[in-house]
Design a protein around this motif. Structure first.
Motif, PDB file in Angstrom:
ATOM      1  N   LEU A  65       0.812  -1.217   0.000  1.00  0.00           N
ATOM      2  CA  LEU A  65       0.000   0.000   0.000  1.00  0.00           C
ATOM      3  C   LEU A  65       0.846   1.268   0.000  1.00  0.00           C
ATOM      4  O   LEU A  65       0.365   2.334  -0.395  1.00  0.00           O
ATOM      5  CB  LEU A  65      -0.953   0.003   1.203  1.00  0.00           C
ATOM      6  CG  LEU A  65      -2.068  -1.041   1.158  1.00  0.00           C
ATOM      7  CD1 LEU A  65      -2.788  -1.108   2.496  1.00  0.00           C
ATOM      8  CD2 LEU A  65      -3.044  -0.776   0.027  1.00  0.00           C
ATOM      9  N   GLU A  66       2.106   1.169   0.419  1.00  0.00           N
ATOM     10  CA  GLU A  66       2.999   2.327   0.450  1.00  0.00           C
ATOM     11  C   GLU A  66       3.982   2.346  -0.717  1.00  0.00           C
ATOM     12  O   GLU A  66       4.767   3.290  -0.844  1.00  0.00           O
ATOM     13  CB  GLU A  66       3.801   2.328   1.760  1.00  0.00           C
ATOM     14  CG  GLU A  66       2.946   2.529   2.984  1.00  0.00           C
ATOM     15  CD  GLU A  66       3.738   2.415   4.273  1.00  0.00           C
ATOM     16  OE1 GLU A  66       4.916   1.980   4.239  1.00  0.00           O
ATOM     17  OE2 GLU A  66       3.180   2.747   5.319  1.00  0.00           O
ATOM     18  N   ASN A  67       3.960   1.347  -1.561  1.00  0.00           N
ATOM     19  CA  ASN A  67       4.971   1.203  -2.609  1.00  0.00           C
ATOM     20  C   ASN A  67       4.628   2.054  -3.836  1.00  0.00           C
ATOM     21  O   ASN A  67       3.660   1.783  -4.554  1.00  0.00           O
ATOM     22  CB  ASN A  67       5.105  -0.266  -3.005  1.00  0.00           C
ATOM     23  CG  ASN A  67       6.311  -0.530  -3.853  1.00  0.00           C
ATOM     24  OD1 ASN A  67       6.844   0.364  -4.512  1.00  0.00           O
ATOM     25  ND2 ASN A  67       6.751  -1.779  -3.857  1.00  0.00           N
ATOM     26  N   ILE A  68       5.464   3.055  -4.104  1.00  0.00           N
ATOM     27  CA  ILE A  68       5.218   3.966  -5.222  1.00  0.00           C
ATOM     28  C   ILE A  68       5.389   3.292  -6.590  1.00  0.00           C
ATOM     29  O   ILE A  68       4.985   3.854  -7.606  1.00  0.00           O
ATOM     30  CB  ILE A  68       6.099   5.225  -5.144  1.00  0.00           C
ATOM     31  CG1 ILE A  68       7.588   4.871  -5.183  1.00  0.00           C
ATOM     32  CG2 ILE A  68       5.737   6.064  -3.933  1.00  0.00           C
ATOM     33  CD1 ILE A  68       8.511   6.069  -5.259  1.00  0.00           C
ATOM     34  N   ALA A  69       5.935   2.094  -6.612  1.00  0.00           N
ATOM     35  CA  ALA A  69       6.064   1.381  -7.887  1.00  0.00           C
ATOM     36  C   ALA A  69       4.694   1.155  -8.519  1.00  0.00           C
ATOM     37  O   ALA A  69       4.578   1.122  -9.751  1.00  0.00           O
ATOM     38  CB  ALA A  69       6.767   0.036  -7.682  1.00  0.00           C
ATOM     39  N   TYR A  70       3.651   1.023  -7.700  1.00  0.00           N
ATOM     40  CA  TYR A  70       2.324   0.726  -8.234  1.00  0.00           C
ATOM     41  C   TYR A  70       1.698   1.896  -8.981  1.00  0.00           C
ATOM     42  O   TYR A  70       0.686   1.733  -9.651  1.00  0.00           O
ATOM     43  CB  TYR A  70       1.408   0.211  -7.119  1.00  0.00           C
ATOM     44  CG  TYR A  70       1.886  -1.116  -6.584  1.00  0.00           C
ATOM     45  CD1 TYR A  70       2.007  -2.207  -7.427  1.00  0.00           C
ATOM     46  CD2 TYR A  70       2.268  -1.264  -5.261  1.00  0.00           C
ATOM     47  CE1 TYR A  70       2.477  -3.424  -6.963  1.00  0.00           C
ATOM     48  CE2 TYR A  70       2.730  -2.483  -4.785  1.00  0.00           C
ATOM     49  CZ  TYR A  70       2.836  -3.553  -5.643  1.00  0.00           C
ATOM     50  OH  TYR A  70       3.306  -4.756  -5.185  1.00  0.00           O
ATOM     51  N   ILE A  71       2.307   3.086  -8.901  1.00  0.00           N
ATOM     52  CA  ILE A  71       1.822   4.227  -9.685  1.00  0.00           C
ATOM     53  C   ILE A  71       2.794   4.561 -10.815  1.00  0.00           C
ATOM     54  O   ILE A  71       2.745   5.636 -11.386  1.00  0.00           O
ATOM     55  CB  ILE A  71       1.543   5.466  -8.803  1.00  0.00           C
ATOM     56  CG1 ILE A  71       2.790   5.895  -8.022  1.00  0.00           C
ATOM     57  CG2 ILE A  71       0.360   5.211  -7.884  1.00  0.00           C
ATOM     58  CD1 ILE A  71       2.641   7.225  -7.310  1.00  0.00           C
ATOM     59  N   GLY A  72       3.675   3.618 -11.121  1.00  0.00           N
ATOM     60  CA  GLY A  72       4.597   3.801 -12.241  1.00  0.00           C
ATOM     61  C   GLY A  72       5.825   4.613 -11.910  1.00  0.00           C
ATOM     62  O   GLY A  72       6.483   5.135 -12.803  1.00  0.00           O
ATOM     63  N   PRO A 101       1.650   1.851 -14.642  1.00  0.00           N
ATOM     64  CA  PRO A 101       1.111   1.731 -13.286  1.00  0.00           C
ATOM     65  C   PRO A 101       0.006   0.684 -13.205  1.00  0.00           C
ATOM     66  O   PRO A 101      -0.677   0.393 -14.191  1.00  0.00           O
ATOM     67  CB  PRO A 101       0.554   3.125 -13.011  1.00  0.00           C
ATOM     68  CG  PRO A 101       0.265   3.698 -14.339  1.00  0.00           C
ATOM     69  CD  PRO A 101       1.238   3.084 -15.302  1.00  0.00           C
ATOM     70  N   ILE A 102      -0.161   0.141 -12.006  1.00  0.00           N
ATOM     71  CA  ILE A 102      -1.282  -0.766 -11.730  1.00  0.00           C
ATOM     72  C   ILE A 102      -2.394   0.011 -11.026  1.00  0.00           C
ATOM     73  O   ILE A 102      -3.570  -0.245 -11.226  1.00  0.00           O
ATOM     74  CB  ILE A 102      -0.822  -1.964 -10.863  1.00  0.00           C
ATOM     75  CG1 ILE A 102       0.177  -2.822 -11.636  1.00  0.00           C
ATOM     76  CG2 ILE A 102      -2.014  -2.795 -10.405  1.00  0.00           C
ATOM     77  CD1 ILE A 102       0.794  -3.960 -10.836  1.00  0.00           C
ATOM     78  N   ASP A 107      -5.990   7.087  -6.456  1.00  0.00           N
ATOM     79  CA  ASP A 107      -6.271   6.045  -5.463  1.00  0.00           C
ATOM     80  C   ASP A 107      -5.084   5.859  -4.522  1.00  0.00           C
ATOM     81  O   ASP A 107      -5.266   5.662  -3.321  1.00  0.00           O
ATOM     82  CB  ASP A 107      -6.621   4.724  -6.138  1.00  0.00           C
ATOM     83  CG  ASP A 107      -8.032   4.701  -6.689  1.00  0.00           C
ATOM     84  OD1 ASP A 107      -8.821   5.612  -6.357  1.00  0.00           O
ATOM     85  OD2 ASP A 107      -8.356   3.758  -7.443  1.00  0.00           O
ATOM     86  N   PHE A 108      -3.881   5.921  -5.061  1.00  0.00           N
ATOM     87  CA  PHE A 108      -2.695   5.776  -4.227  1.00  0.00           C
ATOM     88  C   PHE A 108      -2.649   6.883  -3.168  1.00  0.00           C
ATOM     89  O   PHE A 108      -2.407   6.610  -1.990  1.00  0.00           O
ATOM     90  CB  PHE A 108      -1.427   5.806  -5.092  1.00  0.00           C
ATOM     91  CG  PHE A 108      -0.171   5.516  -4.319  1.00  0.00           C
ATOM     92  CD1 PHE A 108       0.210   4.215  -4.042  1.00  0.00           C
ATOM     93  CD2 PHE A 108       0.635   6.546  -3.874  1.00  0.00           C
ATOM     94  CE1 PHE A 108       1.369   3.943  -3.320  1.00  0.00           C
ATOM     95  CE2 PHE A 108       1.793   6.299  -3.146  1.00  0.00           C
ATOM     96  CZ  PHE A 108       2.158   4.990  -2.880  1.00  0.00           C
ATOM     97  N   GLU A 109      -2.919   8.126  -3.586  1.00  0.00           N
ATOM     98  CA  GLU A 109      -2.895   9.241  -2.645  1.00  0.00           C
ATOM     99  C   GLU A 109      -3.988   9.086  -1.581  1.00  0.00           C
ATOM    100  O   GLU A 109      -3.762   9.402  -0.404  1.00  0.00           O
ATOM    101  CB  GLU A 109      -3.058  10.578  -3.382  1.00  0.00           C
ATOM    102  CG  GLU A 109      -1.844  10.961  -4.206  1.00  0.00           C
ATOM    103  CD  GLU A 109      -0.552  11.051  -3.392  1.00  0.00           C
ATOM    104  OE1 GLU A 109      -0.601  11.553  -2.233  1.00  0.00           O
ATOM    105  OE2 GLU A 109       0.492  10.625  -3.897  1.00  0.00           O
ATOM    106  N   LYS A 110      -5.166   8.602  -1.964  1.00  0.00           N
ATOM    107  CA  LYS A 110      -6.234   8.371  -0.981  1.00  0.00           C
ATOM    108  C   LYS A 110      -5.794   7.348   0.055  1.00  0.00           C
ATOM    109  O   LYS A 110      -6.068   7.506   1.256  1.00  0.00           O
ATOM    110  CB  LYS A 110      -7.505   7.875  -1.677  1.00  0.00           C
ATOM    111  CG  LYS A 110      -8.232   8.934  -2.461  1.00  0.00           C
ATOM    112  CD  LYS A 110      -9.445   8.322  -3.147  1.00  0.00           C
ATOM    113  CE  LYS A 110     -10.040   9.268  -4.156  1.00  0.00           C
ATOM    114  NZ  LYS A 110     -11.130   8.614  -4.924  1.00  0.00           N
ATOM    115  N   VAL A 111      -5.116   6.296  -0.389  1.00  0.00           N
ATOM    116  CA  VAL A 111      -4.635   5.267   0.525  1.00  0.00           C
ATOM    117  C   VAL A 111      -3.584   5.855   1.476  1.00  0.00           C
ATOM    118  O   VAL A 111      -3.563   5.528   2.665  1.00  0.00           O
ATOM    119  CB  VAL A 111      -4.060   4.062  -0.258  1.00  0.00           C
ATOM    120  CG1 VAL A 111      -3.231   3.152   0.628  1.00  0.00           C
ATOM    121  CG2 VAL A 111      -5.183   3.272  -0.910  1.00  0.00           C
ATOM    122  N   GLN A 112      -2.745   6.757   0.978  1.00  0.00           N
ATOM    123  CA  GLN A 112      -1.697   7.330   1.833  1.00  0.00           C
ATOM    124  C   GLN A 112      -2.271   8.223   2.927  1.00  0.00           C
ATOM    125  O   GLN A 112      -1.664   8.399   3.974  1.00  0.00           O
ATOM    126  CB  GLN A 112      -0.683   8.119   0.991  1.00  0.00           C
ATOM    127  CG  GLN A 112      -0.016   7.331  -0.105  1.00  0.00           C
ATOM    128  CD  GLN A 112       0.421   5.937   0.307  1.00  0.00           C
ATOM    129  OE1 GLN A 112       1.242   5.775   1.202  1.00  0.00           O
ATOM    130  NE2 GLN A 112      -0.122   4.920  -0.346  1.00  0.00           N
TER     131      GLN A 112
END
Length: 113
Positions: A65-72, A101-102, A107-112
């Protein structure tokens, strides 16, 4: 090793079509208010193959959930050598749009949060 959801092909991250849906599911469940333990239990009970080891753990869920790889995005210079402490964040090199990105950045920012 590439992050779960990706394969390393010629030094480039490419989406693993079998694992990427699990990454999306984890982010979706978290955005729906599920905590790491509940997501972990669901994945283990549903026989989803874990990244490494015999079962999913909360640590692996939160790490994803913290891995920036998932946003490319790729980060460099986090640690001087494997196994050593992380460098100060001011020393990290962050490069956006290095691979497909996956997860969306929104969505990544909302999770953070």
């Amino acid at each position: 090793m590439p992050p779960f959801g990706y394969n390393l092909v010629n030094s480039h991250l490419e989406i693993n079509e079998e694992e990427a849906p699990v990454v999306k599911l984890i982010f979706s469940m978290y955005l729906d208010g599920q905590g790491g333990e509940r997501i972990c239990n669901f994945l283990n009970d549903s026989d989803y193959e874990p990244p490494r080891g015999e079962h999913w753990s909360k640590t692996s869920i939160y790490g994803m959930l913290e891995n920036i790889a998932y946003i490319g995005t790729t980060s460099y210079n986090k640690r001087p050598r494997k196994g050593q402490r992380y460098n100060d964040k001011s020393e990290w090199v962050i490069v956006e749009d290095t691979h497909t990105p996956i997860i969306s950045k929104e969505d990544f920012e909302k999770v953070q949060e």
